[in-house]
Write an enzyme that holds these catalytic residues in place. Structure first.
Site, PDB file in Angstrom:
ATOM      1  N   SER A   1       0.845  -1.197   0.000  1.00 50.18           N
ATOM      2  CA  SER A   1       0.000   0.000   0.000  1.00 50.18           C
ATOM      3  C   SER A   1       0.877   1.241   0.000  1.00 50.18           C
ATOM      4  O   SER A   1       1.639   1.479   0.947  1.00 50.18           O
ATOM      5  CB  SER A   1      -0.894   0.003   1.244  1.00 50.18           C
TER       6      SER A   1
ATOM      7  N   ASP B   1      -4.738   3.764  -1.793  1.00 49.32           N
ATOM      8  CA  ASP B   1      -5.798   4.139  -0.853  1.00 49.32           C
ATOM      9  C   ASP B   1      -6.281   5.557  -1.108  1.00 49.32           C
ATOM     10  O   ASP B   1      -5.531   6.516  -0.933  1.00 49.32           O
ATOM     11  CB  ASP B   1      -5.268   4.078   0.587  1.00 49.32           C
TER      12      ASP B   1
ATOM     13  N   HIS C   1      -8.405   1.232  -3.733  1.00 50.82           N
ATOM     14  CA  HIS C   1      -9.307   1.107  -2.583  1.00 50.82           C
ATOM     15  C   HIS C   1      -9.946   2.463  -2.320  1.00 50.82           C
ATOM     16  O   HIS C   1      -9.304   3.364  -1.782  1.00 50.82           O
ATOM     17  CB  HIS C   1      -8.464   0.631  -1.378  1.00 50.82           C
TER      18      HIS C   1
ATOM     19  N   GLY D   1      -8.801   4.323   7.449  1.00 53.28           N
ATOM     20  CA  GLY D   1      -8.514   5.750   7.637  1.00 53.28           C
ATOM     21  C   GLY D   1      -7.044   6.040   7.869  1.00 53.28           C
ATOM     22  O   GLY D   1      -6.578   7.126   7.539  1.00 53.28           O
TER      23      GLY D   1
ATOM     24  N   GLY E   1      -2.832   4.213   8.175  1.00 58.66           N
ATOM     25  CA  GLY E   1      -1.909   3.088   8.172  1.00 58.66           C
ATOM     26  C   GLY E   1      -1.374   2.861   9.578  1.00 58.66           C
ATOM     27  O   GLY E   1      -1.588   3.680  10.481  1.00 58.66           O
ATOM     28  N   GLY E   2      -0.694   1.738   9.751  1.00 56.95           N
ATOM     29  CA  GLY E   2       0.023   1.483  10.999  1.00 56.95           C
ATOM     30  C   GLY E   2      -0.836   1.114  12.190  1.00 56.95           C
ATOM     31  O   GLY E   2      -0.382   1.179  13.329  1.00 56.95           O
TER      32      GLY E   2
ATOM     33  N   ASP F   1      -6.797  -6.221   4.563  1.00 54.73           N
ATOM     34  CA  ASP F   1      -6.156  -4.909   4.559  1.00 54.73           C
ATOM     35  C   ASP F   1      -6.165  -4.322   5.968  1.00 54.73           C
ATOM     36  O   ASP F   1      -7.231  -4.090   6.541  1.00 54.73           O
ATOM     37  CB  ASP F   1      -6.923  -3.989   3.603  1.00 54.73           C
ATOM     38  N   GLY F   2      -4.956  -4.105   6.501  1.00 53.42           N
ATOM     39  CA  GLY F   2      -4.841  -3.429   7.784  1.00 53.42           C
ATOM     40  C   GLY F   2      -4.088  -4.258   8.813  1.00 53.42           C
ATOM     41  O   GLY F   2      -4.520  -5.351   9.188  1.00 53.42           O
ATOM     42  N   GLY F   3      -2.911  -3.759   9.207  1.00 57.20           N
ATOM     43  CA  GLY F   3      -2.157  -4.422  10.269  1.00 57.20           C
ATOM     44  C   GLY F   3      -1.514  -5.732   9.855  1.00 57.20           C
ATOM     45  O   GLY F   3      -1.146  -6.530  10.722  1.00 57.20           O
TER      46      GLY F   3
ATOM     47  N   GLY G   1       1.059  -2.034   4.174  1.00 64.02           N
ATOM     48  CA  GLY G   1       1.599  -0.678   4.021  1.00 64.02           C
ATOM     49  C   GLY G   1       2.891  -0.516   4.792  1.00 64.02           C
ATOM     50  O   GLY G   1       3.990  -0.619   4.238  1.00 64.02           O
TER      51      GLY G   1
HETATM   52  C1  DX5 Z   1      -6.181   1.750   5.895  1.00 61.27           C
HETATM   53  C2  DX5 Z   1      -5.793   1.493   4.475  1.00 61.27           C
HETATM   54  C3  DX5 Z   1      -4.700   0.508   4.351  1.00 61.27           C
HETATM   55  C4  DX5 Z   1      -3.380   0.962   4.931  1.00 61.27           C
HETATM   56  C5  DX5 Z   1      -2.762  -0.270   5.525  1.00 61.27           C
HETATM   57  O1  DX5 Z   1      -7.325   2.506   5.960  1.00 61.27           O
HETATM   58  O2  DX5 Z   1      -6.890   1.006   3.740  1.00 61.27           O
HETATM   59  O3  DX5 Z   1      -4.519   0.053   3.027  1.00 61.27           O
HETATM   60  O4  DX5 Z   1      -2.511   1.512   3.997  1.00 61.27           O
HETATM   61  O5  DX5 Z   1      -1.649   0.098   6.252  1.00 61.27           O
HETATM   62  P1  DX5 Z   1      -0.934  -0.906   7.243  1.00 61.27           P
HETATM   63  O6  DX5 Z   1      -0.523  -2.122   6.450  1.00 61.27           O
HETATM   64  O7  DX5 Z   1       0.198  -0.133   7.766  1.00 61.27           O
HETATM   65  O8  DX5 Z   1      -1.949  -1.283   8.311  1.00 61.27           O
HETATM   66 ZN    ZN Z   2      -6.460   0.039   1.779  1.00 60.29          ZN
END
Ligand code: DX5
Ligand code: ZN
Length: 230
Positions: free
Chosen positions: A12, A39, A70, A146, A148-149, A179-181, A202
């Site tokens: 991402s 995103d 996305h 909303g 990352g991380g 998607d996420g974490g 991401g």
């Molecule tokens: C969150 C996004 C994700 C984000 C994931 O709302 O949709 O795609 O970039 O980031 P990580 O992998 O750091 O959780």
């Molecule tokens: Zn995403």
């Protein structure tokens, strides 16, 4: 059962260094990414604003990989034409953001793009059951969208398993994306075992601790030998 070779990694770019976005996308491409996850956040459907069409165009020019777009946009219909311009795009809308989900899904498919529908952690599988047969991708959010991380929400695993069962029982074509974490640890492994075949990552891929290539290798290694739905 899908095999390991079918599990796709989608870095991402939200976590990329935007001062050198093109290079980061090229690094991910050379490191063996399967898709580039993009995103789009509108500040309404989610509390954050990310970027729009001009940045998507810049990503498009930096890779030959399909863009996994996305859209975290309330009522995305009005903006779909501009995000569908680039070739081989996968367009993902949120079930919660669409007033007429079937119409939106049909519109994207008729435009010749792959269509995905995302559901938030608090949204049940039933929200997409009536359109599931038409989908290329179901995106199960494993954080609240909303930012990352954030930390992976383990309760999403049961949802992935139930979705996988419905898809298999009906011989639907939809892939399950998470998607996420997602990190190169149990979060990636558990997601694959539960039935996901596309992993978005991401901060696990774009970070200052390691190169994109090292991060991609660690992610691939963490899921080696695992089959989706095991
Ligand atoms: C969150 C996004 C994700 C984000 C994931 O709302 O949709 O795609 O970039 O980031 P990580 O992998 O750091 O959780
Ligand atoms: Zn995403």
């Amino acid at each position: 059962m899908a095999s390991e070779s079918h599990i796709q990694i989608a870095p991402s770019v939200l976590a990329a260094d935007f001062a050198r976005l093109g290079q980061q996308v090229k690094d991910a491409t050379e490191a063996g990414a399967d898709l580039i996850h993009v995103d789009i956040m509108d500040g309404r459907f989610v509390p954050n604003i990310s970027f729009g069409e001009v940045v998507v165009d810049a990503v498009r020019r930096s890779t030959h990989l399909p863009l996994n777009i996305h859209l975290m946009i309330q009522e995305p219909d009005r903006l779909l034409p501009s995000f569908m311009k680039a070739d081989s795009d996968q367009i993902i809308v949120h079930a919660e953001a669409c007033g007429h989900l079937h119409r939106t899904v049909s519109y994207v498919k008729e435009a010749g793009r792959q269509i995905g529908v995302a559901i938030n952690p608090g949204t049940p599988v039933s929200a997409i059951e009536e359109v599931l047969q038409f989908l290329d991708i179901v995106l199960v959010m494993t954080v609240n969208p909303g930012y990352g991380g954030q930390s992976f929400i383990p309760a999403a695993l049961d949802k992935i398993k139930r979705l996988r069962r419905i898809i298999e029982e009906n011989a639907y074509a939809a892939q399950i994306e998470v998607d996420g974490g997602i990190k190169a640890d149990h979060t990636a492994q558990d997601s694959v075992r539960a039935g996901s075949t596309i992993l978005v990552a991401g901060t696990a891929i774009f970070n200052v601790q390691e190169s994109v290539s090292q991060a991609m290798t660690r992610m691939r290694t963490s899921i080696r030998g695992l089959n989706a739905g095991d």
